[in-house]
Design a protein around this motif. Structure first.
Motif, PDB file in Angstrom:
ATOM      1  N   ALA A 190      -2.830  -4.028 -12.723  1.00  0.00           N
ATOM      2  CA  ALA A 190      -1.997  -4.706 -13.719  1.00  0.00           C
ATOM      3  C   ALA A 190      -2.434  -4.259 -15.103  1.00  0.00           C
ATOM      4  N   ASP A 191      -1.493  -3.747 -15.886  1.00  0.00           N
ATOM      5  CA  ASP A 191      -1.809  -3.267 -17.229  1.00  0.00           C
ATOM      6  C   ASP A 191      -0.518  -3.164 -18.025  1.00  0.00           C
ATOM      7  N   GLU A 192      -0.599  -3.400 -19.313  1.00  0.00           N
ATOM      8  CA  GLU A 192       0.537  -3.244 -20.221  1.00  0.00           C
ATOM      9  C   GLU A 192       1.737  -4.085 -19.798  1.00  0.00           C
ATOM     10  N   GLY A 193       1.478  -5.227 -19.163  1.00  0.00           N
ATOM     11  CA  GLY A 193       2.567  -6.091 -18.710  1.00  0.00           C
ATOM     12  C   GLY A 193       3.253  -5.599 -17.451  1.00  0.00           C
ATOM     13  N   LEU A 194       2.665  -4.597 -16.804  1.00  0.00           N
ATOM     14  CA  LEU A 194       3.247  -4.002 -15.603  1.00  0.00           C
ATOM     15  C   LEU A 194       2.298  -4.203 -14.427  1.00  0.00           C
ATOM     16  N   VAL A 195       2.868  -4.303 -13.223  1.00  0.00           N
ATOM     17  CA  VAL A 195       2.065  -4.460 -12.004  1.00  0.00           C
ATOM     18  C   VAL A 195       2.442  -3.355 -11.024  1.00  0.00           C
ATOM     19  N   LEU A 196       1.450  -2.584 -10.606  1.00  0.00           N
ATOM     20  CA  LEU A 196       1.633  -1.534  -9.613  1.00  0.00           C
ATOM     21  C   LEU A 196       0.792  -1.886  -8.396  1.00  0.00           C
ATOM     22  N   PHE A 197       1.426  -1.922  -7.226  1.00  0.00           N
ATOM     23  CA  PHE A 197       0.654  -2.217  -6.022  1.00  0.00           C
ATOM     24  C   PHE A 197       0.990  -1.235  -4.912  1.00  0.00           C
ATOM     25  N   ASN A 198       0.002  -1.002  -4.072  1.00  0.00           N
ATOM     26  CA  ASN A 198       0.185  -0.173  -2.887  1.00  0.00           C
ATOM     27  C   ASN A 198      -0.036  -1.040  -1.662  1.00  0.00           C
ATOM     28  N   ALA A 199       0.913  -1.003  -0.734  1.00  0.00           N
ATOM     29  CA  ALA A 199       0.867  -1.882   0.441  1.00  0.00           C
ATOM     30  C   ALA A 199      -0.062  -1.386   1.537  1.00  0.00           C
ATOM     31  N   GLY A 200      -0.659  -0.205   1.352  1.00  0.00           N
ATOM     32  CA  GLY A 200      -1.518   0.343   2.397  1.00  0.00           C
ATOM     33  C   GLY A 200      -0.707   0.943   3.534  1.00  0.00           C
ATOM     34  N   ALA A 201      -1.395   1.301   4.608  1.00  0.00           N
ATOM     35  CA  ALA A 201      -0.745   1.972   5.738  1.00  0.00           C
ATOM     36  C   ALA A 201      -0.986   1.183   7.015  1.00  0.00           C
ATOM     37  N   VAL A 202       0.053   0.536   7.506  1.00  0.00           N
ATOM     38  CA  VAL A 202      -0.051  -0.244   8.746  1.00  0.00           C
ATOM     39  C   VAL A 202      -0.646   0.590   9.869  1.00  0.00           C
ATOM     40  N   GLY A 203      -0.133   1.802  10.034  1.00  0.00           N
ATOM     41  CA  GLY A 203      -0.467   2.581  11.227  1.00  0.00           C
ATOM     42  C   GLY A 203      -1.453   3.703  11.041  1.00  0.00           C
ATOM     43  N   ASN A 204      -1.899   3.972   9.802  1.00  0.00           N
ATOM     44  CA  ASN A 204      -2.855   5.052   9.562  1.00  0.00           C
ATOM     45  C   ASN A 204      -3.729   4.670   8.368  1.00  0.00           C
ATOM     46  N   HIS A 205      -4.397   3.564   8.509  1.00  0.00           N
ATOM     47  CA  HIS A 205      -5.177   2.902   7.459  1.00  0.00           C
ATOM     48  C   HIS A 205      -6.467   3.659   7.200  1.00  0.00           C
ATOM     49  N   LEU A 206      -6.570   4.271   6.035  1.00  0.00           N
ATOM     50  CA  LEU A 206      -7.754   5.044   5.681  1.00  0.00           C
ATOM     51  C   LEU A 206      -8.673   4.278   4.740  1.00  0.00           C
ATOM     52  N   ASP A 207      -8.435   2.981   4.579  1.00  0.00           N
ATOM     53  CA  ASP A 207      -9.253   2.147   3.709  1.00  0.00           C
ATOM     54  C   ASP A 207      -9.938   1.014   4.476  1.00  0.00           C
ATOM     55  N   GLY A 208      -9.927   1.082   5.794  1.00  0.00           N
ATOM     56  CA  GLY A 208     -10.568   0.051   6.601  1.00  0.00           C
ATOM     57  C   GLY A 208      -9.981   0.021   7.995  1.00  0.00           C
ATOM     58  N   PRO A 209     -10.714  -0.506   8.996  1.00  0.00           N
ATOM     59  CA  PRO A 209     -10.277  -0.465  10.396  1.00  0.00           C
ATOM     60  C   PRO A 209      -9.373  -1.628  10.801  1.00  0.00           C
ATOM     61  N   SER A 210      -8.356  -1.883   9.994  1.00  0.00           N
ATOM     62  CA  SER A 210      -7.380  -2.926  10.314  1.00  0.00           C
ATOM     63  C   SER A 210      -6.078  -2.587   9.618  1.00  0.00           C
ATOM     64  N   ALA A 211      -4.988  -3.221  10.049  1.00  0.00           N
ATOM     65  CA  ALA A 211      -3.654  -2.876   9.557  1.00  0.00           C
ATOM     66  C   ALA A 211      -3.283  -3.741   8.354  1.00  0.00           C
ATOM     67  N   PRO A 212      -3.043  -3.136   7.179  1.00  0.00           N
ATOM     68  CA  PRO A 212      -2.723  -3.901   5.988  1.00  0.00           C
ATOM     69  C   PRO A 212      -1.224  -4.056   5.751  1.00  0.00           C
ATOM     70  N   TYR A 213      -0.869  -5.116   5.062  1.00  0.00           N
ATOM     71  CA  TYR A 213       0.476  -5.255   4.507  1.00  0.00           C
ATOM     72  C   TYR A 213       0.403  -6.227   3.339  1.00  0.00           C
TER      73      TYR A 213
END
Length: 274
Positions: A190-213
């Motif tokens: 969140a910056d400059e009054g804007l919000v950018l988010f990434n939902a992650g990867a349900v089926g190929n999660h490279l940020d942890g051993p579980s499915a994100p959403y």
């Protein structure tokens, strides 16, 4: 009295991992969430693309097109033009789909706009430029700002808000919340009054051993500012069962797939990408 808040689930990058998708959809249903939006890359990398498409079409209100969806949906075109070699995993993924599956993938929209609690929200797969142009979490300021612009790829701001025709928005209206997938790692900035988010990867999660959403919470279709949040969820699932399915089906690169799911060891060179 504050209005009742609605919730919308946002999933991305299923990549043919039906075991993970089923676990995430079960979690969404357990929360009594009925609207699911999908940020693309339904196929590729994982073993059950056709089944993932079927589940997505049954469960997701809308899906935008990812880079793997474009590639596999028009596989013969990409190969004929020399854009990609006929690599075994790509051919196997296309052969596993029906022609109807492929046509559905290529017909998906580039982006989707909606309004929630006065926030102008835009969803796409990778960036405002193309499903093939990547914006990583360690982006520049210009890349961050660019994600909120209107382009030929996104088209003008057009949320299809009931009772508020698209032409009623002032020319040059842009989103102030953007959600995307593609990089296989969930985050929010969140910056400059804007919000950018990434939902992650349900089926190929490279940020942890579980499915994100993600879950968007606010007042749907409201132009009036109300409480709004982006919530991150991680769902455990049977990774070994998914790896076994890939091996049983004879999927090329099954061992590389196993390393990604178990240990988040990206199979390519350099930084993780989709």
């Amino acid at each position: 009295m504050a209005p009742t808040l609605d919730r919308i689930a946002v999933v991305s990058d299923v990549h043919g991992n039906v075991t993970a998708l089923e676990a995430v959809l079960d979690d969404i249903r357990a929360r009594n969430i009925t609207r699911v939006l999908n940020l693309g890359d339904v196929v590729g990398k994982g073993p059950r693309g056709s089944e993932a498409i079927k589940l997505t079409r049954e469960s997701c209100e809308l899906t935008v097109r990812g880079n793997w969806d474009t590639l596999i949906g028009d596989w013969e075109g990409f190969v004929a033009r020399g854009d990609v070699p006929r690599f075994p995993a790509g051919q196997w993924t296309r052969d596993e789909l029906t022609d109807e599956d492929a046509a559905w993938l290529t017909g998906l929209p580039n982006a989707y706009d909606l309004v929630m609690s006065g926030k102008r929200i835009r969803l796409f797969h990778a960036s405002q430029t193309s499903e093939f142009v990547r914006v990583r979490w360690d982006h520049t300021v210009d890349e961050f700002r660019g994600m909120f612009t209107n382009t030929d790829f996104t088209g003008p701001w057009a949320p299809g808000l009931p009772g508020h025709p698209d032409e009623a928005w002032p020319e040059g209206t842009t989103p102030d919340v953007v959600g995307y997938g593609d990089i296989h790692g969930a985050y929010l900035e969140a910056d400059e009054g804007l919000v950018l988010f990434n939902a992650g990867a349900v089926g190929n999660h490279l940020d942890g051993p579980s499915a994100p959403y993600c879950i968007l919470e606010g007042v749907t279709d409201s132009l009036v500012p109300h409480s709004f949040s982006v919530n991150f969820v991680r769902v455990p699932y049977d990774i070994e069962a998914e790896i076994a399915a890939a091996r049983d089906l004879g999927m090329p690169d099954a061992e590389a797939y196993a390393l990604e799911l178990r240990h988040q060891v990206y199979r390519g060179a350099g930084k993780p990408s989709s």
